[in-house]
Design a protein around this motif. Structure first.
Motif, short mmCIF file in Angstrom:
data_model
loop_
_atom_site.label_atom_id
_atom_site.label_comp_id
_atom_site.label_asym_id
_atom_site.label_seq_id
_atom_site.Cartn_x
_atom_site.Cartn_y
_atom_site.Cartn_z
N VAL A 69 25.42 -2.34 -1.90
CA VAL A 69 25.38 -2.59 -0.51
C VAL A 69 26.67 -3.71 -0.32
CG1 VAL A 69 24.14 -3.44 1.62
CG2 VAL A 69 23.04 -1.72 0.06
N ASP A 70 27.47 -3.40 0.25
CA ASP A 70 28.56 -4.44 0.60
C ASP A 70 28.22 -5.05 1.78
OD1 ASP A 70 30.90 -5.98 1.32
OD2 ASP A 70 32.25 -4.60 0.47
N ASN A 71 28.00 -6.45 1.69
CA ASN A 71 27.45 -7.36 2.79
C ASN A 71 28.33 -8.27 3.23
OD1 ASN A 71 25.44 -8.15 5.03
ND2 ASN A 71 24.96 -9.91 3.78
N SER A 72 29.62 -7.87 2.98
CA SER A 72 30.84 -9.06 3.52
C SER A 72 31.15 -8.71 4.82
CB SER A 72 31.92 -8.85 2.38
OG SER A 72 32.48 -7.65 2.61
N GLY A 73 30.75 -7.59 5.66
CA GLY A 73 31.21 -7.31 6.89
C GLY A 73 30.23 -7.70 7.95
N SER A 74 30.01 -7.15 9.04
CA SER A 74 29.26 -7.35 10.12
C SER A 74 27.73 -6.75 9.88
CB SER A 74 29.61 -6.39 11.44
OG SER A 74 29.54 -5.17 11.43
N LEU A 75 26.72 -7.12 10.64
CA LEU A 75 25.43 -6.61 10.31
C LEU A 75 25.23 -5.29 10.43
CD1 LEU A 75 22.65 -8.17 9.48
CD2 LEU A 75 22.38 -8.21 12.13
N ASP A 76 26.30 -4.78 11.59
CA ASP A 76 26.11 -3.41 11.94
C ASP A 76 26.41 -2.51 10.68
OD1 ASP A 76 24.66 -3.63 14.36
OD2 ASP A 76 26.66 -3.52 15.53
N GLU A 77 27.73 -2.87 10.17
CA GLU A 77 28.12 -2.36 8.84
C GLU A 77 27.21 -2.15 7.78
OE1 GLU A 77 32.82 -3.12 9.49
OE2 GLU A 77 31.53 -4.69 8.57
N THR A 78 26.30 -3.38 7.76
CA THR A 78 25.65 -3.38 6.43
C THR A 78 24.28 -2.57 6.83
OG1 THR A 78 25.96 -5.83 5.81
CG2 THR A 78 24.12 -5.10 5.19
#
Length: 212
Positions: free
Chosen positions: A176-185
């Protein structure tokens, strides 16, 4: 029951992903909470730590002074290993008890075990699959500085004390790439949940076919 090991690097957002999985229906087992129980006042674990490290690791309330203990083990691999040899078996016993209880109550469920040092302690083989919550080191450092109010050298030192996130990424089954926005995560977590539910069916069928 599908048993999932969840891990990540410092300030990668693992707790955020764990909460999302719980909202979707996963049973969450938090090893940090279990570790606190393992060394609670009056516990055998705390007595063993005091015997190993001396009474100086106790606070005024006779509970564990975690800050003092961290100072003792942070830059001393031998002392850190000594501590791990006390705490890790106690925590794993608690994890096994929790998983057995959950499996009795929901055999076709998904149990997510949050293990910050999953690959460092070699626990990945204990689970049906592993999930890494990933963020690039630069993102980890920036988040850590904001979260803990530390300067750049301290943030770099905290990351250097852990297994590199790239090494963990190479070992994980799911990312899970959590480097972006919360919605993307969240979108990634929802996709992950669908895949985990699919695996649950095969694991449940396999367990039923195995001789008791």
């Amino acid at each position: 029951m599908l048993k999932v090991g969840l891990t990540g690097g410092i300030a990668s957002g693992k707790s955020t992903v764990a909460a999302m999985l719980r909202e979707l229906g996963a049973h969450l087992v938090d090893t940090d909470q279990l570790a606190r129980r393992a060394v609670a006042p009056g516990s055998a674990g705390l007595a063993w730590i005091v015997k190993a490290f001396g009474p100086g690791v106790l606070g005024p309330d006779h509970g564990l002074d975690r800050a003092r203990l961290r100072e003792l083990v942070f830059n001393d691999p031998a002392q850190r290993q000594r501590l791990n040899q006390i705490v890790h078996p106690l925590v794993m016993d608690m994890v096994n008890e929790a998983l057995a209880r959950l499996e009795r109550s929901e055999p076709a469920g998904v149990a997510v075990v949050d293990v910050p040092l999953l690959f460092e302690v070699g626990w990945q083989a204990r689970f049906d699959c592993t999930v890494l919550v990933y963020a690039p080191p630069a993102v980890q450092q920036a988040r850590l500085r904001v979260r803990d109010g530390v300067d750049a050298p301290a943030a770099r030192a905290a990351l250097a004390a852990q297994m590199p996130i790239a090494d963990k990424r190479a070992q994980a089954d799911f990312l899970v790439d959590n480097s972006g926005s919360l919605d993307e995560t969240r979108k990634q977590v929802e996709g992950l949940w669908a895949r985990l539910k699919g695996l649950t069916s095969s694991v449940t069928s396999r367990n039923k076919s195995e001789p008791s």
